[in-house]
Scaffold this motif. Structure first.
Motif, mmCIF file in Angstrom:
data_model
loop_
_atom_site.group_PDB
_atom_site.id
_atom_site.type_symbol
_atom_site.label_atom_id
_atom_site.label_comp_id
_atom_site.label_asym_id
_atom_site.label_seq_id
_atom_site.Cartn_x
_atom_site.Cartn_y
_atom_site.Cartn_z
ATOM 1 N N VAL A 21 0.849 -1.189 0.000
ATOM 2 C CA VAL A 21 0.000 0.000 0.000
ATOM 3 C C VAL A 21 0.886 1.240 0.000
ATOM 4 O O VAL A 21 1.814 1.346 0.811
ATOM 5 N N THR A 22 0.607 2.165 -0.907
ATOM 6 C CA THR A 22 1.261 3.468 -0.869
ATOM 7 C C THR A 22 0.252 4.488 -0.375
ATOM 8 O O THR A 22 -0.807 4.678 -0.986
ATOM 9 N N PHE A 23 0.550 5.123 0.757
ATOM 10 C CA PHE A 23 -0.276 6.208 1.277
ATOM 11 C C PHE A 23 0.227 7.530 0.697
ATOM 12 O O PHE A 23 1.441 7.722 0.529
ATOM 13 N N ALA A 24 -0.703 8.438 0.404
ATOM 14 C CA ALA A 24 -0.354 9.730 -0.178
ATOM 15 C C ALA A 24 -0.993 10.850 0.633
ATOM 16 O O ALA A 24 -2.162 10.764 1.016
ATOM 17 N N GLY A 25 -0.223 11.904 0.892
ATOM 18 C CA GLY A 25 -0.734 13.064 1.607
ATOM 19 C C GLY A 25 -1.574 13.968 0.719
ATOM 20 O O GLY A 25 -1.911 13.623 -0.419
ATOM 21 N N ASP A 26 -1.906 15.146 1.215
ATOM 22 C CA ASP A 26 -2.782 16.101 0.530
ATOM 23 C C ASP A 26 -2.283 16.409 -0.891
ATOM 24 O O ASP A 26 -1.074 16.548 -1.110
ATOM 25 N N TRP A 27 -3.241 16.563 -1.829
ATOM 26 C CA TRP A 27 -2.899 16.958 -3.191
ATOM 27 C C TRP A 27 -3.520 18.302 -3.570
ATOM 28 O O TRP A 27 -3.143 18.884 -4.590
ATOM 29 N N MET A 31 -7.307 11.573 -11.439
ATOM 30 C CA MET A 31 -6.984 10.353 -10.700
ATOM 31 C C MET A 31 -7.382 9.104 -11.475
ATOM 32 O O MET A 31 -6.664 8.095 -11.446
ATOM 33 N N GLU A 32 -8.511 9.160 -12.169
ATOM 34 C CA GLU A 32 -8.931 7.994 -12.946
ATOM 35 C C GLU A 32 -7.952 7.716 -14.085
ATOM 36 O O GLU A 32 -7.545 6.569 -14.303
ATOM 37 N N VAL A 33 -7.544 8.766 -14.803
ATOM 38 C CA VAL A 33 -6.588 8.586 -15.898
ATOM 39 C C VAL A 33 -5.277 8.025 -15.354
ATOM 40 O O VAL A 33 -4.696 7.086 -15.918
ATOM 41 N N ALA A 34 -4.796 8.598 -14.241
ATOM 42 C CA ALA A 34 -3.530 8.144 -13.659
ATOM 43 C C ALA A 34 -3.638 6.714 -13.141
ATOM 44 O O ALA A 34 -2.712 5.910 -13.304
ATOM 45 N N ALA A 35 -4.774 6.381 -12.512
ATOM 46 C CA ALA A 35 -4.955 5.025 -11.977
ATOM 47 C C ALA A 35 -5.040 3.994 -13.091
ATOM 48 O O ALA A 35 -4.466 2.903 -12.995
ATOM 49 N N GLN A 36 -5.740 4.341 -14.174
ATOM 50 C CA GLN A 36 -5.840 3.424 -15.302
ATOM 51 C C GLN A 36 -4.470 3.198 -15.934
ATOM 52 O O GLN A 36 -4.095 2.069 -16.269
ATOM 53 N N ARG A 37 -3.712 4.269 -16.101
ATOM 54 C CA ARG A 37 -2.389 4.144 -16.717
ATOM 55 C C ARG A 37 -1.438 3.345 -15.837
ATOM 56 O O ARG A 37 -0.653 2.530 -16.329
ATOM 57 N N ALA A 38 -1.517 3.572 -14.521
ATOM 58 C CA ALA A 38 -0.626 2.869 -13.598
ATOM 59 C C ALA A 38 -1.106 1.447 -13.312
ATOM 60 O O ALA A 38 -0.331 0.606 -12.849
ATOM 61 N N GLY A 39 -2.385 1.176 -13.585
ATOM 62 C CA GLY A 39 -2.938 -0.132 -13.257
ATOM 63 C C GLY A 39 -3.097 -0.333 -11.768
ATOM 64 O O GLY A 39 -3.023 -1.460 -11.268
ATOM 65 N N ILE A 40 -3.330 0.767 -11.028
ATOM 66 C CA ILE A 40 -3.426 0.719 -9.567
ATOM 67 C C ILE A 40 -4.715 1.421 -9.137
ATOM 68 O O ILE A 40 -4.917 2.600 -9.456
ATOM 69 N N PRO A 41 -5.588 0.771 -8.385
ATOM 70 C CA PRO A 41 -6.767 1.466 -7.856
ATOM 71 C C PRO A 41 -6.370 2.431 -6.750
ATOM 72 O O PRO A 41 -5.315 2.281 -6.121
ATOM 73 N N ALA A 66 3.381 -0.588 -5.811
ATOM 74 C CA ALA A 66 2.160 -0.576 -5.000
ATOM 75 C C ALA A 66 1.042 -1.380 -5.649
ATOM 76 O O ALA A 66 0.901 -1.400 -6.880
ATOM 77 N N ASP A 67 0.248 -2.023 -4.817
ATOM 78 C CA ASP A 67 -0.968 -2.703 -5.277
ATOM 79 C C ASP A 67 -2.176 -1.779 -5.207
ATOM 80 O O ASP A 67 -3.172 -1.982 -5.907
ATOM 81 N N VAL A 68 -2.131 -0.783 -4.325
ATOM 82 C CA VAL A 68 -3.219 0.170 -4.151
ATOM 83 C C VAL A 68 -2.634 1.445 -3.556
ATOM 84 O O VAL A 68 -1.629 1.410 -2.838
ATOM 85 N N PRO A 73 8.653 12.917 -3.377
ATOM 86 C CA PRO A 73 7.945 11.648 -3.138
ATOM 87 C C PRO A 73 8.075 11.120 -1.723
ATOM 88 O O PRO A 73 7.083 10.652 -1.138
ATOM 89 N N ASP A 74 9.259 11.158 -1.130
ATOM 90 C CA ASP A 74 9.430 10.566 0.192
ATOM 91 C C ASP A 74 8.770 11.389 1.295
ATOM 92 O O ASP A 74 8.659 10.922 2.428
ATOM 93 N N ALA A 75 8.344 12.612 0.983
ATOM 94 C CA ALA A 75 7.593 13.415 1.945
ATOM 95 C C ALA A 75 6.094 13.203 1.783
ATOM 96 O O ALA A 75 5.349 13.176 2.757
ATOM 97 N N ASN A 76 5.622 13.043 0.542
ATOM 98 C CA ASN A 76 4.198 12.930 0.263
ATOM 99 C C ASN A 76 3.716 11.488 0.246
ATOM 100 O O ASN A 76 2.520 11.236 0.411
ATOM 101 N N LEU A 77 4.616 10.525 0.077
ATOM 102 C CA LEU A 77 4.227 9.128 -0.076
ATOM 103 C C LEU A 77 4.881 8.252 0.985
ATOM 104 O O LEU A 77 6.001 8.512 1.418
ATOM 105 N N LEU A 78 4.153 7.209 1.398
ATOM 106 C CA LEU A 78 4.665 6.240 2.363
ATOM 107 C C LEU A 78 4.268 4.851 1.901
ATOM 108 O O LEU A 78 3.097 4.587 1.643
ATOM 109 N N ASP A 79 5.251 3.954 1.792
ATOM 110 C CA ASP A 79 4.998 2.585 1.356
ATOM 111 C C ASP A 79 4.915 1.655 2.560
ATOM 112 O O ASP A 79 5.774 1.700 3.442
ATOM 113 N N ILE A 80 3.891 0.807 2.566
ATOM 114 C CA ILE A 80 3.698 -0.144 3.663
ATOM 115 C C ILE A 80 3.478 -1.536 3.091
ATOM 116 O O ILE A 80 2.661 -1.734 2.186
ATOM 117 N N ASP A 81 4.208 -2.503 3.629
ATOM 118 C CA ASP A 81 3.999 -3.916 3.332
ATOM 119 C C ASP A 81 3.117 -4.472 4.447
ATOM 120 O O ASP A 81 3.532 -4.540 5.607
#
Length: 257
Positions: free
Chosen positions: A8-14, A56-66, A33-35, A242-250
């Protein structure tokens, strides 16, 4: 569909920045990321609602990530809560690959319980317009905590927009400039509610945004601890860190690491 994600990749404010959404999804794909779970303030109100949903829909479709979003204080709760149900339990549909998780939702991924507590206080609400960029139901509530407690005895992860004000975090916030007119007493209402949720639901990890800074701390509660991670806002291609706005969790790892 969201297929029991592990990474899971968490994302802060956009903050109504389509470039931040596009960059964030591209970076999440690169990280495996899976999601993506976005922590609120995308911003969903007025014309920005359609623009950000499309980006977000265009980016999610292109990345293949919901992507799953929660509510921030700059998101129109009424408009979000009126979205249609999706094929994912408890989630509403923004677009084909973009979902909204209302407060009180518990996601169960990889045997983990992830609870949602969006909303926060706008410290500058006195200068905002009701129904345009400020709503009187922007705060989380005690009812949100009760719903989470009914659905999960203990949470593995609390997904919040605001963060509890620990002594260290409060000291960090007060080192910054505090503009006149900011209602700090009002802001404490939402941070206090998230703190209550942390104590009641005992998450191993609490992820939040809202404060526009990157912060990491272990919060000791009696003989237990919660890992607190606050993510900074994203500012599109030019200023995105990226490392400020995003956090990856297994989800199969030790969440307190």
């Amino acid at each position: 569909m969201i297929h029991d994600p592990r990474y899971v990749t968490f994302a802060g404010d956009w903050h109504h920045d389509p470039n931040a959404a596009i960059f964030g999804l591209d970076e999440a794909r690169r990280r495996g990321a899976d999601v993506v779970v976005q922590l609120g303030d995308v911003v969903f109100t007025g014309p920005a609602f359609t623009r950000m949903a499309h980006a977000m829909e265009v980016a999610a479709q292109r990345a293949g990530i919901p992507i799953v979003i929660i509510r921030g204080n700059h998101d129109d709760r009424g408009r979000l809560d009126a979205l249609p149900a999706s094929d994912e339990p408890g989630l509403l549909r923004v677009a084909e690959q973009v979902y909204y998780a209302p407060n009180g939702t518990v996601l169960r991924w990889r045997g983990r319980a992830l609870g949602v507590m969006g909303g926060a206080a706008s410290v500058d609400h006195r200068g905002l317009s009701h129904g345009v960029d400020w709503w009187d139901d922007e705060l989380p509530t005690l009812g949100d905590i009760h719903r989470l407690a009914e659905r999960a005895r203990d949470l593995d992860i609390l997904i919040a927009h605001d963060a509890p004000r620990t002594q260290k975090l409060e000291a960090r916030l007060r080192r910054g400039a505090i503009p006149s007119g900011w209602d700090l007493a009002y802001a404490e209402q939402s941070s206090d509610l998230v703190s209550r949720a942390m104590w009641a639901l005992r998450p191993k990890l609490l992820v939040a945004g809202h404060l526009h800074l990157r912060w990491s701390e272990s919060v000791v509660r009696m003989n237990e601890a919660t890992r607190l991670e606050v993510l900074d806002k994203g500012d599109g291609y030019s200023n995105m860190i990226p490392d400020a706005n995003l956090l990856d969790i297994d989800l199969e790892s030790n969440l307190l690491h």
